[in-house]
Design an enzyme around this catalytic site. Structure first.
Site, PDB file in Angstrom:
ATOM      1  N   CYS A   1      -0.936  60.935  32.257  1.00  0.00           N
ATOM      2  CA  CYS A   1      -1.093  60.252  33.550  1.00  0.00           C
ATOM      3  C   CYS A   1       0.194  60.315  34.352  1.00  0.00           C
ATOM      4  O   CYS A   1       0.559  59.353  35.051  1.00  0.00           O
ATOM      5  CB  CYS A   1      -1.533  58.807  33.376  1.00  0.00           C
ATOM      6  SG  CYS A   1      -3.155  58.656  32.630  1.00  0.00           S
TER       7      CYS A   1
ATOM      8  N   HIS B   1       4.176  56.766  36.344  1.00  0.00           N
ATOM      9  CA  HIS B   1       2.813  56.877  35.840  1.00  0.00           C
ATOM     10  C   HIS B   1       1.879  56.854  37.061  1.00  0.00           C
ATOM     11  O   HIS B   1       2.210  56.246  38.078  1.00  0.00           O
ATOM     12  CB  HIS B   1       2.554  55.653  34.947  1.00  0.00           C
ATOM     13  CG  HIS B   1       1.254  55.659  34.202  1.00  0.00           C
ATOM     14  ND1 HIS B   1       0.074  55.280  34.783  1.00  0.00           N
ATOM     15  CD2 HIS B   1       0.963  55.971  32.917  1.00  0.00           C
ATOM     16  CE1 HIS B   1      -0.899  55.352  33.878  1.00  0.00           C
ATOM     17  NE2 HIS B   1      -0.383  55.774  32.739  1.00  0.00           N
TER      18      HIS B   1
ATOM     19  N   GLN C   1       5.986  50.181  29.501  1.00  0.00           N
ATOM     20  CA  GLN C   1       6.565  50.793  28.299  1.00  0.00           C
ATOM     21  C   GLN C   1       7.815  50.064  27.819  1.00  0.00           C
ATOM     22  O   GLN C   1       8.347  50.371  26.747  1.00  0.00           O
ATOM     23  CB  GLN C   1       6.921  52.273  28.565  1.00  0.00           C
ATOM     24  CG  GLN C   1       5.735  53.142  28.894  1.00  0.00           C
ATOM     25  CD  GLN C   1       4.736  53.237  27.754  1.00  0.00           C
ATOM     26  OE1 GLN C   1       5.059  52.973  26.590  1.00  0.00           O
ATOM     27  NE2 GLN C   1       3.514  53.609  28.076  1.00  0.00           N
TER      28      GLN C   1
ATOM     29  N   ASP D   1       7.692  48.416  36.896  1.00  0.00           N
ATOM     30  CA  ASP D   1       6.565  48.651  35.992  1.00  0.00           C
ATOM     31  C   ASP D   1       7.126  48.654  34.568  1.00  0.00           C
ATOM     32  O   ASP D   1       7.744  49.632  34.142  1.00  0.00           O
ATOM     33  CB  ASP D   1       5.903  49.993  36.343  1.00  0.00           C
ATOM     34  CG  ASP D   1       4.885  50.436  35.292  1.00  0.00           C
ATOM     35  OD1 ASP D   1       4.608  49.648  34.353  1.00  0.00           O
ATOM     36  OD2 ASP D   1       4.373  51.563  35.418  1.00  0.00           O
TER      37      ASP D   1
ATOM     38  N   LYS E   1      -0.240  47.225  25.215  1.00  0.00           N
ATOM     39  CA  LYS E   1       0.876  48.068  24.770  1.00  0.00           C
ATOM     40  C   LYS E   1       1.953  47.221  24.099  1.00  0.00           C
ATOM     41  O   LYS E   1       2.957  47.738  23.630  1.00  0.00           O
ATOM     42  CB  LYS E   1       1.480  48.811  25.966  1.00  0.00           C
ATOM     43  CG  LYS E   1       0.549  49.860  26.579  1.00  0.00           C
ATOM     44  CD  LYS E   1       1.306  50.723  27.567  1.00  0.00           C
ATOM     45  CE  LYS E   1       0.424  51.376  28.600  1.00  0.00           C
ATOM     46  NZ  LYS E   1      -0.371  52.487  28.085  1.00  0.00           N
TER      47      LYS E   1
END
Lengths: 150, 426
Positions: B384, B143, B223, B220, B246
């Site tokens: 993104c 991302h 998600q 990261d 999220k």
């Protein structure tokens, strides 16, 4: 919210599938790049000028049906027009797609471009309809940097 | 439970969908008030969970309760409410620690979101350890939030950003990744689950390869945390970041997990109140971790809301959620890829939550507008992740991303919507 058929009129779909004046000019007098960072659409508009008159205007790039059809029909509308004509036409077009002026079929100046009046019912798509026009303005103004809808 | 719907796979006939055992999606849906909304005159079908998730009532209640009963500034006042608010905030930290299976609460730092967490590490750990000629290693599928902070650091330090490639399925090419690990590599930063492709990265291998060369790894998890169980100690990652919004929690709050020794050695990120032990004009002594990284009044109600979200997920069980969403994704993959003219972008063996696709001759933006008319919310664009789009030679995709409250009936609605898109453009 309007009907989908108001947005995706036959003329628009047809132009998006077979855009007119879709090519590059080898030695354009002016050209500019425009992009919409939100959706990745990007176009380059090429101009051949004769004084203040747009002798030829063509474009290349990629985008959604609305942005591509708008670019295609813009090039048709502007060939042979002066810079001032182009500015005035864009203003009328902008008013129609943002819903600030009602378009009607008898609007002789806008002509075929009135098919984009359905865009005013889809606020998120106004930038699609105006991307090519903003790019054209940048080309006419001789701007070096790419224009963005944001 | 069993629900009945018309399935586009057997047009005209009735399909019966069996949900995963141990997961009652209708009960879960009742916990999310917004799912009862209508969109454009249709029942809302929310398939944009990778952008942000909806919030269960318990999260909203917790935030309201905090403001009604506990609100005061934390770590400062001697008064009753300040004590209560401080306790709520620190309990929230412990709940994040437990959710991520971190060793200590002090390894949990409250930030605004995954983006700020990555920027924090780049601007503290990065500025100390990355110098001229050094390298930072990421992958093609990151991302923008896991690209740009490193680009900024590399530009400042005259270092080089290296990018490990992915294959046509959207999987990291591990051999290429390993080749890029070298003596100049100072940090690896990689997504757990790709937001544009859904790929689940082989973190164990990646971390093992990196640690074998003494290179720390930032993961990261924006998600991943809402979708799969995460255990930072088992992973042995050095940093792990995610966003509350999220993860069925509120906006404006996110987490940086870091190993204590690393955090202690890092300089502070922002200066201000709460991050100091003492201040004189001659010298300031910084507070201990985690407070050293939490300058200013933090998002206290956000922390309380995030705790409520994580406890909600724990009650449902992350294993159950992962199994249910896996089933949803498998179903969606089957029925959407069966539509003529539709091509999936991102077909990794290990995937979670995300179905990116393109339709021949139809721009994703147009797909999004037409689906929206049916009350179906998906994301269209580059997500993104423009380098991912460039890798697949496309400008954009349409992306359906699933959450724990989505159903197979909603995927059926998506299929009918896609068919409608094709009719409009026929």
């Amino acid at each position: 919210m309007g009907d989908l058929r108001d947005l995706y009129q036959e003329v628009i779909l047809e132009h998006s599938k077979a855009p007119r004046n879709y090519r590059e000019l080898q030695n354009p007098d002016r050209k500019a790049e425009g992009f919409n960072p939100l959706c990745g659409d990007h176009f380059t508009v090429y101009l051949q000028m004769q004084g203040e008159t747009i002798q030829d205007v063509v474009f290349q790039g990629s985008g959604c049906a609305i942005s591509k059809a708008s670019a295609s029909m813009m090039t048709q509308a502007l060939k042979g027009k002066t810079r001032q004509d182009a500015d005035e036409l864009f203003e009328r077009f902008h008013n129609v797609v943002t819903g600030h002026a009602a378009a009607n079929g008898s609007d002789a100046e806008l002509g075929k471009l009135t098919v984009f009046s359905g865009v005013s019912e889809f606020p998120t798509r106004v930038k699609c309809a105006t991307l090519a026009w903003h790019t054209l303005q940048a080309a006419l103004a001789g701007k070096q940097d790419a224009v963005s809808t944001e | 439970m069993t629900t009945i719907a018309r399935s586009p796979l057997h047009s005209g006939r009735t399909a019966v969908h069996e949900d995963a055992p141990g997961f009652d999606v209708e009960r879960v849906r009742a916990d999310f008030p917004i799912l009862r909304e209508k969109a454009r005159g249709h029942q809302l079908v929310y398939l944009d969970n990778a952008a942000t998730s909806q919030k269960p009532k318990v999260v909203m209640d917790a935030i309201l309760r905090y403001y009604e009963h506990d609100n005061a500034n934390i770590h400062r006042g001697v008064h009753y409410l300040s004590e209560r608010a401080t306790e709520e905030f620190e309990e929230a930290r412990k709940s994040v620690q437990s959710f991520l299976h971190a060793a200590r609460p002090s390894e949990i730092i409250f930030v605004r979101g995954a983006t700020e967490a990555i920027n924090l590490v780049a601007q503290t750990y990065g500025r100390v350890h990355v110098g001229a000629g050094d390298e930072v290693l990421i992958t093609t599928m990151e991302h923008h939030s896991n690209i740009v902070p490193w680009q900024m650091l590399c530009e400042e330090k005259q270092a080089t950003l290296r990018v490990a490639p992915i294959n046509d399925q959207g999987e990291l090419i591990l051999e290429e990744f390993e080749k890029l690990l070298g003596p100049k590599t100072k940090i690896v930063s990689i997504g757990h689950v790709s937001n544009a492709l859904g790929t689940v990265n082989p973190l164990a291998e990646i971390i093992r390869m990196s640690h074998a060369r003494n290179i720390p790894v930032l993961v990261d998890g924006a998600q991943a945390v809402p979708r799969v169980p995460v255990n930072v100690q088992e992973l042995d990652c050095d940093f792990y970041v995610f966003s509350g919004h999220k993860t069925y929690g509120p906006t404006g709050i996110g987490i940086l997990y870091g190993k204590l020794a690393l955090l202690e050695a890092m300089p502070p990120y922002q200066g201000g109140g709460d991050m100091i032990s003492s201040v004189t004009f001659e010298k300031t002594i910084y507070n201990k971790v985690p407070h050293k990284f939490e300058a200013g009044t933090p998002d206290m109600s956000g922390a309380v809301g995030l705790r409520a979200a994580l406890e909600y997920l724990e009650r449902l069980g992350m294993d159950n959620i992962a199994a249910y969403e896996h089933e949803l994704l498998a179903y969606a993959t089957k029925v959407v890829s069966a539509i003529p003219g539709v091509r999936l972008i991102g077909t990794a063996k290990e995937k979670a939550g995300v179905l990116s696709f393109v339709i021949e001759g139809i721009h994703p933006h147009d797909i999004g507008t037409i689906l929206d008319q049916e009350g179906i919310a998906i994301r269209t664009g580059h997500h993104c992740a423009q380098p991912v789009m460039a890798r697949f030679c496309i400008d954009a995709t349409a992306r359906a991303s699933f959450g724990l409250y989505n159903t197979k009936e909603e995927i059926d609605a998506l299929v009918l919507g896609i068919q409608k898109v094709q009719e409009v453009f026929a």
